[in-house]
Design an enzyme around this catalytic site. Structure first.
Site, PDB file in Angstrom:
ATOM      1  N   TYR A 149      24.693   1.119 -33.663  1.00 55.09           N
ATOM      2  CA  TYR A 149      23.736   0.072 -34.058  1.00 55.09           C
ATOM      3  C   TYR A 149      22.714  -0.252 -32.972  1.00 55.09           C
ATOM      4  O   TYR A 149      21.788  -1.016 -33.219  1.00 55.09           O
ATOM      5  CB  TYR A 149      24.484  -1.218 -34.415  1.00 55.09           C
ATOM      6  CG  TYR A 149      24.999  -1.215 -35.811  1.00 55.09           C
ATOM      7  CD1 TYR A 149      25.989  -0.327 -36.187  1.00 55.09           C
ATOM      8  CD2 TYR A 149      24.498  -2.075 -36.774  1.00 55.09           C
ATOM      9  CE1 TYR A 149      26.471  -0.295 -37.479  1.00 55.09           C
ATOM     10  CE2 TYR A 149      24.973  -2.050 -38.068  1.00 55.09           C
ATOM     11  CZ  TYR A 149      25.951  -1.167 -38.410  1.00 55.09           C
ATOM     12  OH  TYR A 149      26.426  -1.138 -39.694  1.00 55.09           O
ATOM     13  N   LYS A 219      38.285   5.089 -34.053  1.00 52.02           N
ATOM     14  CA  LYS A 219      38.329   6.492 -34.477  1.00 52.02           C
ATOM     15  C   LYS A 219      38.424   7.337 -33.201  1.00 52.02           C
ATOM     16  O   LYS A 219      37.681   8.293 -32.980  1.00 52.02           O
ATOM     17  CB  LYS A 219      37.041   6.762 -35.279  1.00 52.02           C
ATOM     18  CG  LYS A 219      37.040   7.978 -36.119  1.00 52.02           C
ATOM     19  CD  LYS A 219      37.818   7.850 -37.406  1.00 52.02           C
ATOM     20  CE  LYS A 219      37.828   9.212 -38.071  1.00 52.02           C
ATOM     21  NZ  LYS A 219      39.071   9.661 -38.600  1.00 52.02           N
ATOM     22  N   ASP A 285      40.295   5.316 -40.665  1.00 46.41           N
ATOM     23  CA  ASP A 285      40.524   5.747 -42.051  1.00 46.41           C
ATOM     24  C   ASP A 285      41.901   5.292 -42.529  1.00 46.41           C
ATOM     25  O   ASP A 285      42.060   4.839 -43.667  1.00 46.41           O
ATOM     26  CB  ASP A 285      40.334   7.258 -42.233  1.00 46.41           C
ATOM     27  CG  ASP A 285      40.854   8.070 -41.072  1.00 46.41           C
ATOM     28  OD1 ASP A 285      40.891   7.550 -39.951  1.00 46.41           O
ATOM     29  OD2 ASP A 285      41.248   9.229 -41.275  1.00 46.41           O
ATOM     30  N   ASP A 309      31.512  -2.995 -39.886  1.00 49.29           N
ATOM     31  CA  ASP A 309      30.623  -3.138 -41.030  1.00 49.29           C
ATOM     32  C   ASP A 309      31.348  -2.698 -42.312  1.00 49.29           C
ATOM     33  O   ASP A 309      31.392  -3.409 -43.316  1.00 49.29           O
ATOM     34  CB  ASP A 309      29.383  -2.266 -40.787  1.00 49.29           C
ATOM     35  CG  ASP A 309      28.217  -2.689 -41.649  1.00 49.29           C
ATOM     36  OD1 ASP A 309      28.382  -3.609 -42.463  1.00 49.29           O
ATOM     37  OD2 ASP A 309      27.137  -2.087 -41.517  1.00 49.29           O
TER      38      ASP A 309
END
Ligand code: NAD
Length: 421
Positions: A149, A219, A285, A309
């Site tokens: 971002y 992640k 995930d 987000d």
């Protein structure tokens, strides 16, 4: 008489009549702001009589600001948030055109509001796609200033993209860009300071509220030096700054390796019995799946910007959607905080009376808690739950609830006020 909130020695000092700057917002912002303020005022009055009240002060941003001042985000607005510390805003349309930044991003960056806090709770009666929505009580701490971002992006074919590509290949020895001639590039800065301040705020929040766990969502299996580092910095921070108040999965794994799984389990059970906050980590995930199947396993969630987000919207959908999902952007080191409706300007329903003011009302309840006025916040939560349980809802929830009564934006707010009384 209205007075200013101050931040002294890391603590907010809140007078009985604090000035609260507010941005009405674009689109449905006009529809939801006044009814929300009436609900918040009613809750404060119910809790404290004439002893306390919020003194609302409108500041301009978005289209209204542009029409009146020729500027989408006037300096006076930023200065008002700096002066009064705590404010609230409706949704703002992102102006179209090159070189115009998102107003939300501009506010967050200028005031360095590094935490985006989204509490996710279910209100009895609200339709939910999951089996046990009553077990959902999650609090997302999304890092607000870093990650992809940051906006460092180079479009394929531009001089910057070509120079960046050549730098990677020629000077950094990168040989894995699959289509170098047609690639665009994005850079993902993730710092130790940025990660630590976010995770520190999340752990403190859990400790102060006697919550059972903080989950670091990342992640790191793929992005080892950004997302993986976020996790590692988080564990180190928990073990060094909150040694006696936390127990980490990292520690669990160390005990397991050294002494076996039974010893590790015993240490974990002991930590839970002592009321320590369990700091764990889950790959993003897997988290998206787990949060649907076992939402009760997670309480405070600390994560980076992009993950946060996605997670925020999924978790919001589990308890009724963005129409009733509150949020806040906070800098816990300076005290600055802007509470906000988390949805957008919904131009398709603006001015029709269909907008759900719930998100802004609940953001107001969060603001009251932040000020240290929890009694008033509780009145809002109770009255909201009562309204939903009587199946009185706005159009976004109406179509999903059998036997519901359809209320307009104003009628919904009036019903909550009746239930506060
Ligand atoms: P949106 O949230 O405005 O709308 C998505 C859908 O949800 C629409 O169908 C809308 O009618 C519905 N919806 C949203 N809020 C609702 C409410 N309170 N009650 C009932 N229904 C509601 O998202 P979008 O269409 O992607 O964005 C529109 C504009 O809002 C864009 O300019 C975007 O940049 C801006 N935006 C601002 C914020 C913010 O200020 N925090 C957040 C998201 C989007």
């Amino acid at each position: 008489m209205s007075q200013n909130i101050q931040f002294i020695n890391g603590k907010l000092q809140v007078p009985d009549q604090p000035t609260i700057p507010f941005i009405e917002g674009d689109g449905i912002g006009k529809d939801i702001t006044e009814p929300s303020q009436r609900v918040i005022n009613a809750a404060v009055k119910k809790a404290y009589g004439t002893e306390k009240k919020l003194v609302w002060k409108e500041v301009l941003a978005g289209k209204k600001a542009f029409v009146q001042t020729g500027n989408y985000l006037p300096d006076e607005t930023i200065q008002a948030f700096q002066k009064y510390l705590v404010g609230i805003k409706g949704p703002l349309e992102t102006p179209v055109g090159d070189g115009i930044r998102s107003l939300n991003v501009a506010l967050r960056q200028t005031l360095d509001l590094f935490v985006c806090l989204r509490p996710i709770r279910w209100f009895k009666g609200v339709p939910s796609p999951i089996r046990y929505p009553e077990l959902v009580d999650m609090h997302i701490f999304r890092e607000n200033t870093e990650d992809i971002y940051a906006g460092i992006e180079f479009m394929t074919g531009t001089e910057k993209a070509i120079r960046f590509r050549d730098f990677l290949i020629d000077e950094m020895g990168v040989d894995v860009i699959r289509f170098p001639e047609s690639s665009s590039f994005g850079v993902k800065p993730v710092s130790k300071e940025g990660s630590e301040r976010l995770i520190r705020a999340a752990i403190k929040y859990a400790i102060e509220r006697s919550m059972p766990s903080v989950t670091l969502v990342h992640k790191g299996n793929i992005m080892k030096y950004t997302e993986g580092a976020f996790k590692n910095w988080g564990y180190t921070l928990a073990e060094t700054e909150f040694t006696h108040q936390t127990f980490t999965w990292k520690k669990f794994r160390e005990i397991e390796l050294e002494k076996g799984v039974e010893e590790a389990k015993t240490a974990l059970t002991k930590a839970k019995t002592m009321g320590k906050v369990i700091v764990k980590d889950v790959i993003t995930d897997a988290f998206l799946q787990e949060s649907l199947l076992h939402p009760f396993d997670h309480t405070v969630i600390a994560t980076m910007n992009l993950n946060g987000d996605y997670i925020s919207d999924q978790l919001a959908a589990m308890v009724g959607g963005i129409g009733i999902s509150p949020g806040a952007n906070i800098n816990y080191n300076s005290g600055y905080a802007i509470f906000e409706a988390t949805h957008g300007t919904a131009p398709n329903i603006a001015g029709t009376g269909k907008a759900n003011p719930g998100s802004l009302i609940l953001s107001g309840a969060m603001l009251l808690e932040y000020l240290g006025w929890p009694e008033a916040a509780e009145h809002i939560y109770d009255a909201m739950e009562h309204t939903f349980s009587k199946r009185k809802v706005t159009s976004d929830l109406f179509s999903m609830m059998e036997g519901a009564t359809l209320l307009s934006t104003t009628e919904f707010a009036d019903e909550i006020i009746r239930n506060i009384h």
